[in-house]
Design a protein around this motif. Structure first.
Motif, PDB file in Angstrom:
ATOM      1  N   UNK A 135      86.495  43.414  14.689  1.00 24.62           N
ATOM      2  CA  UNK A 135      87.195  44.459  15.430  1.00 24.62           C
ATOM      3  C   UNK A 135      86.801  45.838  14.917  1.00 24.62           C
ATOM      4  N   UNK A 136      86.638  46.775  15.843  1.00 23.83           N
ATOM      5  CA  UNK A 136      86.359  48.162  15.491  1.00 23.83           C
ATOM      6  C   UNK A 136      87.502  49.043  15.987  1.00 23.83           C
ATOM      7  N   UNK A 137      87.939  49.966  15.160  1.00 23.66           N
ATOM      8  CA  UNK A 137      88.972  50.932  15.508  1.00 23.66           C
ATOM      9  C   UNK A 137      88.522  52.265  14.943  1.00 23.66           C
ATOM     10  N   UNK A 138      88.151  53.180  15.821  1.00 32.30           N
ATOM     11  CA  UNK A 138      87.566  54.452  15.404  1.00 32.30           C
ATOM     12  C   UNK A 138      88.477  55.598  15.802  1.00 32.30           C
ATOM     13  N   UNK A 139      88.809  56.431  14.841  1.00 29.66           N
ATOM     14  CA  UNK A 139      89.673  57.572  15.134  1.00 29.66           C
ATOM     15  C   UNK A 139      88.919  58.581  15.986  1.00 29.66           C
ATOM     16  N   UNK A 143      95.784  61.644  16.609  1.00 31.59           N
ATOM     17  CA  UNK A 143      96.685  60.510  16.854  1.00 31.59           C
ATOM     18  C   UNK A 143      96.096  59.497  17.830  1.00 31.59           C
ATOM     19  N   UNK A 144      94.784  59.511  18.022  1.00 30.98           N
ATOM     20  CA  UNK A 144      94.163  58.606  18.990  1.00 30.98           C
ATOM     21  C   UNK A 144      93.015  57.824  18.361  1.00 30.98           C
ATOM     22  N   UNK A 145      92.785  56.623  18.899  1.00 31.49           N
ATOM     23  CA  UNK A 145      91.735  55.734  18.401  1.00 31.49           C
ATOM     24  C   UNK A 145      91.053  55.050  19.580  1.00 31.49           C
ATOM     25  N   UNK A 146      89.780  54.748  19.397  1.00 31.73           N
ATOM     26  CA  UNK A 146      89.030  53.909  20.327  1.00 31.73           C
ATOM     27  C   UNK A 146      88.866  52.550  19.663  1.00 31.73           C
ATOM     28  N   UNK A 147      89.058  51.481  20.425  1.00 28.04           N
ATOM     29  CA  UNK A 147      88.963  50.157  19.830  1.00 28.04           C
ATOM     30  C   UNK A 147      88.090  49.229  20.657  1.00 28.04           C
ATOM     31  N   UNK A 154      88.036  46.372  25.294  1.00 27.95           N
ATOM     32  CA  UNK A 154      87.926  47.723  24.743  1.00 27.95           C
ATOM     33  C   UNK A 154      89.112  48.539  25.239  1.00 27.95           C
ATOM     34  N   UNK A 155      89.389  49.636  24.551  1.00 31.74           N
ATOM     35  CA  UNK A 155      90.493  50.452  25.006  1.00 31.74           C
ATOM     36  C   UNK A 155      90.779  51.632  24.116  1.00 31.74           C
ATOM     37  N   UNK A 156      91.911  52.269  24.394  1.00 32.57           N
ATOM     38  CA  UNK A 156      92.344  53.439  23.647  1.00 32.57           C
ATOM     39  C   UNK A 156      93.740  53.188  23.098  1.00 32.57           C
ATOM     40  N   UNK A 258      88.006  49.598  -5.218  1.00 34.35           N
ATOM     41  CA  UNK A 258      86.914  50.579  -5.237  1.00 34.35           C
ATOM     42  C   UNK A 258      85.653  49.993  -4.628  1.00 34.35           C
ATOM     43  N   UNK A 259      85.355  48.755  -4.967  1.00 32.65           N
ATOM     44  CA  UNK A 259      84.180  48.100  -4.408  1.00 32.65           C
ATOM     45  C   UNK A 259      84.266  47.989  -2.900  1.00 32.65           C
ATOM     46  N   UNK A 260      85.396  47.517  -2.393  1.00 35.34           N
ATOM     47  CA  UNK A 260      85.526  47.306  -0.955  1.00 35.34           C
ATOM     48  C   UNK A 260      85.531  48.627  -0.213  1.00 35.34           C
ATOM     49  N   UNK A 261      86.063  49.688  -0.839  1.00 36.68           N
ATOM     50  CA  UNK A 261      86.093  51.001  -0.181  1.00 36.68           C
ATOM     51  C   UNK A 261      84.685  51.549   0.025  1.00 36.68           C
ATOM     52  N   UNK A 262      83.778  51.177  -0.862  1.00 34.34           N
ATOM     53  CA  UNK A 262      82.395  51.640  -0.735  1.00 34.34           C
ATOM     54  C   UNK A 262      81.629  50.898   0.356  1.00 34.34           C
ATOM     55  N   UNK A 263      82.197  49.800   0.842  1.00 35.77           N
ATOM     56  CA  UNK A 263      81.558  49.032   1.917  1.00 35.77           C
ATOM     57  C   UNK A 263      82.109  49.377   3.296  1.00 35.77           C
ATOM     58  N   UNK A 264      83.134  50.226   3.336  1.00 35.86           N
ATOM     59  CA  UNK A 264      83.768  50.552   4.612  1.00 35.86           C
ATOM     60  C   UNK A 264      82.825  51.369   5.496  1.00 35.86           C
ATOM     61  N   UNK A 265      82.927  51.157   6.788  1.00 41.36           N
ATOM     62  CA  UNK A 265      82.180  51.963   7.747  1.00 41.36           C
ATOM     63  C   UNK A 265      83.093  52.325   8.910  1.00 41.36           C
ATOM     64  N   UNK A 266      82.657  53.274   9.733  1.00 38.96           N
ATOM     65  CA  UNK A 266      83.432  53.651  10.899  1.00 38.96           C
ATOM     66  C   UNK A 266      84.711  54.403  10.604  1.00 38.96           C
ATOM     67  N   UNK A 267      84.802  55.017   9.431  1.00 37.33           N
ATOM     68  CA  UNK A 267      85.987  55.783   9.042  1.00 37.33           C
ATOM     69  C   UNK A 267      85.543  57.175   8.601  1.00 37.33           C
ATOM     70  N   UNK A 268      86.454  58.162   8.584  1.00 35.09           N
ATOM     71  CA  UNK A 268      86.093  59.493   8.095  1.00 35.09           C
ATOM     72  C   UNK A 268      85.544  59.440   6.676  1.00 35.09           C
TER      73      UNK A 268
END
Length: 320
Positions: A135-139, A143-147, A154-156, A258-268
């Motif tokens: 699943x992808x959820x992009x800000x 207050x809005x996200x695309x998913x 898909x949606x908002x 810390x390790x998992x945070x370095x693998x995150x994508x699609x976030x600010x």
């Protein structure tokens, strides 16, 4: 008893973001297993065998008329803008499905819980990093996200209200499956109400209101609703368990966070740093409580060695 977190359930969305897909995916729900034992992650693998990870159902899900009327009364309509009030009323006027998801008692630090309420996209990114979900959820705004659930849905998602005791989300979505002449559309309201019972204990429940513009789709969705509700209930329980897992990991395994945070994508870009800051705060307080319980002196030197050992070892795991 071994506890698990489900892997590969594309219905799952973070506690704060919601899922119009409960309604949209109702048609396909009958073909989706509630539990796939071949694709689960033992909680103890991350929690280090701790019993502090818990999300216990204290009241089952309910779709009854009495519960629905109560849920409508609990909607924080008066706290919304006039435009949002109209949208909420329109969903209620054309309501197709209602469900109060199970009431769950979650063992979690309040800071962890509130962080994921404020940053649902981070939770979804962590799922991808853990290979739990695609699943992808992009800000897309404050207050809005695309998913995109990667199954044709898909949606908002728009957060209409977010406060200490109430989170109201509006979802617009459509499902375009193979062989479908046109997408199936739906709208949904999701109202999450947390109660911070005591330190480390949170009880929350969530009301879901779904409407379809098509009467044919509504009829099909109602027909399979017992199955779709069962899946939604289970996913809410698993999402609650995820929050507890992350809280416990922050308190016991900050190196893993810390390790998992370095693998995150699609976030600010600032999200990994913010997640680590929350983790540091939770970890330090947890260590203070642990040392005090053991009658040992609480000092920065006593708290920091595990982190220093992690840095020296380079493997991101806390030495205990």
């Amino acid at each position: 008893m071994q506890r698990y977190f489900l892997r590969g359930q594309t219905w799952s969305v973070p506690v704060a973001a919601a899922c119009a897909w409960l309604g949209i995916s109702a048609i396909a729900a009958a073909q989706q297993p509630v539990t796939d034992k071949s694709s689960v992650i033992p909680i103890q693998e991350i929690a280090g065998g701790s019993n502090a990870v818990a999300a216990d159902v204290i009241q089952s899900g309910d779709s009854g008329r009495k519960q629905r009327l109560e849920a409508v009364q609990q909607l924080p309509v008066s706290r919304l803008t006039p435009e949002s009030q109209k949208v909420v009323q329109d969903v209620l006027d054309h309501l197709s499905l209602y469900r109060r998801l199970p009431t769950v008692e979650v063992t979690s630090d309040r800071r962890t819980y509130e962080y994921f309420i404020q940053h649902p996209d981070v939770a979804v990114s962590i799922w991808r990093a853990m290979d739990i979900s695609r699943v992808q959820l992009t800000q897309s705004g404050p207050t809005t996200y695309e998913t995109d659930t990667k199954d044709g849905t898909v949606g908002k998602v728009e957060v209409l209200l977010r406060s200490a005791d109430s989170c109201l989300i509006l979802c617009h979505g459509h499902l375009q499956g193979p062989g479908m002449p046109k997408p199936i559309q739906a709208r949904a309201l999701m109202h999450l109400q947390p109660k911070f019972v005591s330190e480390g204990q949170i009880t929350h429940h969530c009301d879901l209101f779904v409407c379809f513009p098509s009467q044919t789709i509504e009829a099909i969705a109602k027909l399979v609703s017992p199955v779709s509700f069962r899946i939604a209930d289970k996913n809410f329980e698993e999402i609650s368990l995820f929050v507890s897992l992350m809280s416990n990991a922050m308190a016991r395994q900050p190196g893993w966070i810390e390790q998992i945070s370095q693998k995150m994508d699609g976030v600010p870009a600032e999200s990994p740093r913010e997640l680590q800051a929350v983790t540091a705060s939770v970890y330090v307080d947890a260590e203070r409580r642990r040392l005090s319980a053991l009658g040992q002196p609480v000092s920065i030197e006593a708290i920091m060695p595990p982190v220093q050992q992690t840095a020296a070892g380079g493997n991101g795991a806390i030495a205990r």
